[in-house]
Structure formats: C-alpha cells, structure tokens
Design a protein around this motif. Structure first.
Motif, PDB file in Angstrom:
ATOM      1  N   LEU A 163     -19.513 -19.992   6.104  1.00  0.00           N
ATOM      2  CA  LEU A 163     -18.248 -20.172   5.398  1.00  0.00           C
ATOM      3  C   LEU A 163     -18.336 -19.558   4.001  1.00  0.00           C
ATOM      4  N   ASP A 164     -17.302 -18.806   3.615  1.00  0.00           N
ATOM      5  CA  ASP A 164     -17.346 -18.169   2.296  1.00  0.00           C
ATOM      6  C   ASP A 164     -16.681 -19.024   1.218  1.00  0.00           C
ATOM      7  N   LYS A 165     -16.633 -20.328   1.465  1.00  0.00           N
ATOM      8  CA  LYS A 165     -16.153 -21.292   0.477  1.00  0.00           C
ATOM      9  C   LYS A 165     -17.300 -22.255   0.187  1.00  0.00           C
TER      10      LYS A 165
ATOM     11  N   ALA B 223     -26.008 -27.266   5.742  1.00  0.00           N
ATOM     12  CA  ALA B 223     -24.935 -26.268   5.717  1.00  0.00           C
ATOM     13  C   ALA B 223     -24.322 -26.167   4.328  1.00  0.00           C
ATOM     14  N   ALA B 224     -24.620 -27.133   3.464  1.00  0.00           N
ATOM     15  CA  ALA B 224     -24.008 -27.186   2.134  1.00  0.00           C
ATOM     16  C   ALA B 224     -24.750 -26.298   1.142  1.00  0.00           C
ATOM     17  N   ASP B 225     -24.024 -25.883   0.114  1.00  0.00           N
ATOM     18  CA  ASP B 225     -24.597 -25.103  -0.985  1.00  0.00           C
ATOM     19  C   ASP B 225     -25.150 -26.004  -2.075  1.00  0.00           C
ATOM     20  N   ILE B 226     -24.520 -27.140  -2.256  1.00  0.00           N
ATOM     21  CA  ILE B 226     -24.951 -28.158  -3.223  1.00  0.00           C
ATOM     22  C   ILE B 226     -25.181 -29.441  -2.444  1.00  0.00           C
ATOM     23  N   ILE B 227     -26.393 -30.007  -2.532  1.00  0.00           N
ATOM     24  CA  ILE B 227     -26.711 -31.222  -1.794  1.00  0.00           C
ATOM     25  C   ILE B 227     -27.074 -32.325  -2.787  1.00  0.00           C
ATOM     26  N   LEU B 228     -26.223 -33.335  -2.869  1.00  0.00           N
ATOM     27  CA  LEU B 228     -26.453 -34.471  -3.746  1.00  0.00           C
ATOM     28  C   LEU B 228     -27.064 -35.609  -2.934  1.00  0.00           C
ATOM     29  N   VAL B 229     -28.085 -36.245  -3.490  1.00  0.00           N
ATOM     30  CA  VAL B 229     -28.754 -37.356  -2.810  1.00  0.00           C
ATOM     31  C   VAL B 229     -28.839 -38.547  -3.753  1.00  0.00           C
ATOM     32  N   THR B 230     -29.199 -39.693  -3.180  1.00  0.00           N
ATOM     33  CA  THR B 230     -29.358 -40.929  -3.943  1.00  0.00           C
ATOM     34  C   THR B 230     -30.757 -41.486  -3.680  1.00  0.00           C
ATOM     35  N   PRO B 231     -31.181 -42.499  -4.428  1.00  0.00           N
ATOM     36  CA  PRO B 231     -32.497 -43.098  -4.169  1.00  0.00           C
ATOM     37  C   PRO B 231     -32.623 -43.712  -2.777  1.00  0.00           C
TER      38      PRO B 231
ATOM     39  N   ARG C 103     -20.952 -14.670   0.697  1.00  0.00           N
ATOM     40  CA  ARG C 103     -21.204 -13.708   1.772  1.00  0.00           C
ATOM     41  C   ARG C 103     -22.494 -12.937   1.520  1.00  0.00           C
ATOM     42  N   ALA C 104     -22.716 -12.551   0.289  1.00  0.00           N
ATOM     43  CA  ALA C 104     -23.926 -11.800  -0.038  1.00  0.00           C
ATOM     44  C   ALA C 104     -25.174 -12.663   0.104  1.00  0.00           C
ATOM     45  N   LEU C 105     -25.147 -13.855  -0.454  1.00  0.00           N
ATOM     46  CA  LEU C 105     -26.325 -14.722  -0.403  1.00  0.00           C
ATOM     47  C   LEU C 105     -26.619 -15.197   1.018  1.00  0.00           C
ATOM     48  N   ASN C 106     -25.576 -15.412   1.821  1.00  0.00           N
ATOM     49  CA  ASN C 106     -25.796 -15.835   3.205  1.00  0.00           C
ATOM     50  C   ASN C 106     -26.511 -14.776   4.037  1.00  0.00           C
ATOM     51  N   SER C 107     -26.435 -13.519   3.607  1.00  0.00           N
ATOM     52  CA  SER C 107     -27.043 -12.444   4.386  1.00  0.00           C
ATOM     53  C   SER C 107     -28.237 -11.793   3.693  1.00  0.00           C
TER      54      SER C 107
ATOM     55  N   MET D 209     -28.354  -4.547  -0.097  1.00  0.00           N
ATOM     56  CA  MET D 209     -27.875  -5.570  -1.025  1.00  0.00           C
ATOM     57  C   MET D 209     -27.270  -4.941  -2.279  1.00  0.00           C
ATOM     58  N   LEU D 210     -27.852  -3.836  -2.747  1.00  0.00           N
ATOM     59  CA  LEU D 210     -27.277  -3.150  -3.910  1.00  0.00           C
ATOM     60  C   LEU D 210     -25.911  -2.560  -3.571  1.00  0.00           C
ATOM     61  N   SER D 211     -25.769  -2.069  -2.368  1.00  0.00           N
ATOM     62  CA  SER D 211     -24.472  -1.557  -1.930  1.00  0.00           C
ATOM     63  C   SER D 211     -23.450  -2.680  -1.848  1.00  0.00           C
ATOM     64  N   MET D 212     -23.880  -3.838  -1.323  1.00  0.00           N
ATOM     65  CA  MET D 212     -22.996  -4.999  -1.245  1.00  0.00           C
ATOM     66  C   MET D 212     -22.601  -5.457  -2.650  1.00  0.00           C
ATOM     67  N   GLU D 213     -23.566  -5.398  -3.567  1.00  0.00           N
ATOM     68  CA  GLU D 213     -23.308  -5.763  -4.965  1.00  0.00           C
ATOM     69  C   GLU D 213     -22.249  -4.851  -5.575  1.00  0.00           C
ATOM     70  N   ALA D 214     -22.386  -3.555  -5.364  1.00  0.00           N
ATOM     71  CA  ALA D 214     -21.429  -2.603  -5.933  1.00  0.00           C
ATOM     72  C   ALA D 214     -20.037  -2.801  -5.353  1.00  0.00           C
ATOM     73  N   ASP D 215     -19.961  -2.976  -4.042  1.00  0.00           N
ATOM     74  CA  ASP D 215     -18.664  -3.189  -3.397  1.00  0.00           C
ATOM     75  C   ASP D 215     -18.024  -4.487  -3.883  1.00  0.00           C
ATOM     76  N   GLY D 216     -18.823  -5.532  -3.947  1.00  0.00           N
ATOM     77  CA  GLY D 216     -18.298  -6.826  -4.365  1.00  0.00           C
ATOM     78  C   GLY D 216     -17.847  -6.837  -5.808  1.00  0.00           C
ATOM     79  N   GLN D 217     -18.663  -6.250  -6.677  1.00  0.00           N
ATOM     80  CA  GLN D 217     -18.295  -6.238  -8.092  1.00  0.00           C
ATOM     81  C   GLN D 217     -17.052  -5.388  -8.313  1.00  0.00           C
ATOM     82  N   GLY D 218     -16.898  -4.339  -7.514  1.00  0.00           N
ATOM     83  CA  GLY D 218     -15.688  -3.534  -7.613  1.00  0.00           C
ATOM     84  C   GLY D 218     -14.444  -4.348  -7.316  1.00  0.00           C
ATOM     85  N   ILE D 219     -14.541  -5.190  -6.281  1.00  0.00           N
ATOM     86  CA  ILE D 219     -13.409  -6.062  -5.940  1.00  0.00           C
ATOM     87  C   ILE D 219     -13.172  -7.073  -7.058  1.00  0.00           C
TER      88      ILE D 219
END
Length: 265
Positions: free
Chosen positions: A100-102, A122-130, A216-220, A229-239
């Motif tokens: 997921l790209d969200k 599956a999460a990008d941020i995982i919060l836990v408790t004691p 999308r970049a980090l998932n791949s 990855m540099l090509s993906m970086e250039a395309d993404g930053q252009g957008i």
C-alpha cells in the motif's frame, strides 16, 4: 468527512483522511477466522481505492491486537490442496496491504501472535505497550510462519534472529520488540490510541504524492540495484517538485509561516 462501518468481526471508520481498522472479536482475542479474513479483504481494497484515505491505523479491540489464526477453525482433517487454498485466500489482499502506498500505523497492545504478528508488520509505524506480546508458536502446531512473516521479519531483524524466534516459539515483549527494531515506539497502554491517532493525523497532513512515492520506493528497495533506485529517485522527485504542495510548503518556509508538515514529538 467521516464514515463508519461495522462488519461484525471488524470496525472501520474514516475521519479527516485517516482510516481506522479495528479487529473486533474480543471473545477470541481478535483471532482471525474466515469471516474476518473476508472482511479484511473487502476493507483493504476499499482503502487502496479510496482517494479520501491518506493514512491507515490498524488496531485491536479490548486490550489485544490479534491472537493469530483461530485454531478452532483449523481442527480436523485438511488436505494439502485445502491448506494452499486457505492461504491463497489471504495472500492477494495481504499483498495489497504490504505494498500500500499510504502510511500504516499499527497500535499493538496485548497479544500479537502468529498471523497477528504478520499483520502488525504490514505497518510502517508500530506502536507497542509494556503489555504487548509478539509470538510465533507455529512449530508447536506443526505449522510454518504465515501472513508474510517469512518475507517481512528477516528484512526487519535479519535471518539469524528470525530463525531464533521461529524455532524457539518464544514471546517478545514490547520492550524487546523496540530493541530489535520491530517496534517504533513504546507507549503506555492508556496512551496507545491517542498516540496512534496523533501520528496518523500528522501523516495525513503530508503531501500524499510524496508519501506515495516514498513508500513505493522503499517497498522495492531490496529488490533493485543502485542504478534502478537512482532512476526511481529522479522520477519521483520530478513528480514531487511539480506539486502544489511543494510550492506552498517552500513559500511558507521562506515567509516564516508554520510548516506544512511536522512530526509530533
């Protein structure tokens, strides 16, 4: 804008671009049965295709995240074909969730065993408790890790540590999960819901285009070489450079206005 839907085994709400998906079988510590798998499938596709949703929060009801697959539904004889079919029924929507790209924030309290462990990863941020307890007891039942754990966990903590956790079938506390790099933050149980909402609401103010491109970049990234990855970086930053969000954010910075996006301390 706010919407709410109950599907018996889960609840699903959307408010201010944040979707909250709560596993809701408290009598079974939110263990996943066939009905819950079907509900998760439907909601995951809805999240993917809903432009109003920018962030997803995963949670469990009544002090537990998810106790894994419901063992009551696994009693009796099962052929190899039936076993494969059971797993394939989850793999399609689970792949959608994992790619997921969200951004996804998991609020993990209490049990996060087996498939529940996999769902949390599956999460990008995982919060836990004691009182959080991660575990993989698959070998106790003659099973192998599922819900993509054979893919996600080694990439997170390495092969050797993954083998130790799988073979030992031992529990991980929230504190150890934090030290291994599985969890992002350790918070008090009573603050978990509030902190998850705080982070999700902040992420919802970020540029949707930039967040999507980053995920999308980090998932791949482990599947590609440097040149790709540099090509993906250039395309993404252009957008990203062409978005109204970027123009407004830089103008605000130059004019010493409050930042467009700020991570909560």
């Amino acid at each position: 804008m706010s919407a709410e839907k109950s599907m018996d085994t889960i609840t699903y709400t959307v408010s201010n671009h944040v979707a909250t998906l709560t596993l809701n079988r408290p009598e079974r510590r939110n263990a996943i049965n066939a009905d819950m798998r079907a509900a998760l499938r439907d909601v995951v596709y809805r999240i993917k295709n809903d432009p109003d949703v920018r962030v997803l929060v995963l949670a469990g009801s009544d002090g537990h995240f998810c106790a894994g697959g419901d063992l009551k539904s696994m009693q009796g004889e099962m052929t190899t074909t039936q076993g494969r079919s059971r797993m394939h029924s989850s793999h399609e929507w689970l792949s959608v969730l994992l790619t997921l790209d969200k951004p996804i924030v998991a609020a993990v309290d209490g049990s996060a065993y087996g498939a529940g462990f996999g769902l949390a990863l599956a999460a990008d941020i995982i919060l836990v408790t004691p009182r959080t307890r991660f575990g993989m007891a698959f070998l106790r039942f003659g099973l192998i890790p599922d819900f993509a754990l054979l893919y996600t966990l080694p990439r997170m903590i390495g092969i050797q540590r993954t083998k130790e956790l799988v073979f030992s079938t031992r529990e991980l506390t929230g504190e150890e999960a934090l030290s291994l790099g599985i969890a992002t933050e350790l918070v008090a149980a009573e603050s978990l819901t509030e902190r998850a909402a705080e982070l999700a609401n902040a992420l919802a103010t970020a540029s949707p285009d930039a967040v999507s491109l980053i995920k999308r970049a980090l998932n791949s990234t482990f599947d590609h070489d440097l040149s790709t990855m540099l090509s993906m970086e250039a395309d993404g930053q252009g957008i990203a450079l062409g978005t109204d969000y970027r123009k407004t954010a830089i103008t605000n910075f130059i004019n010493k206005q409050p930042p467009s996006y700020k991570w909560p301390e």
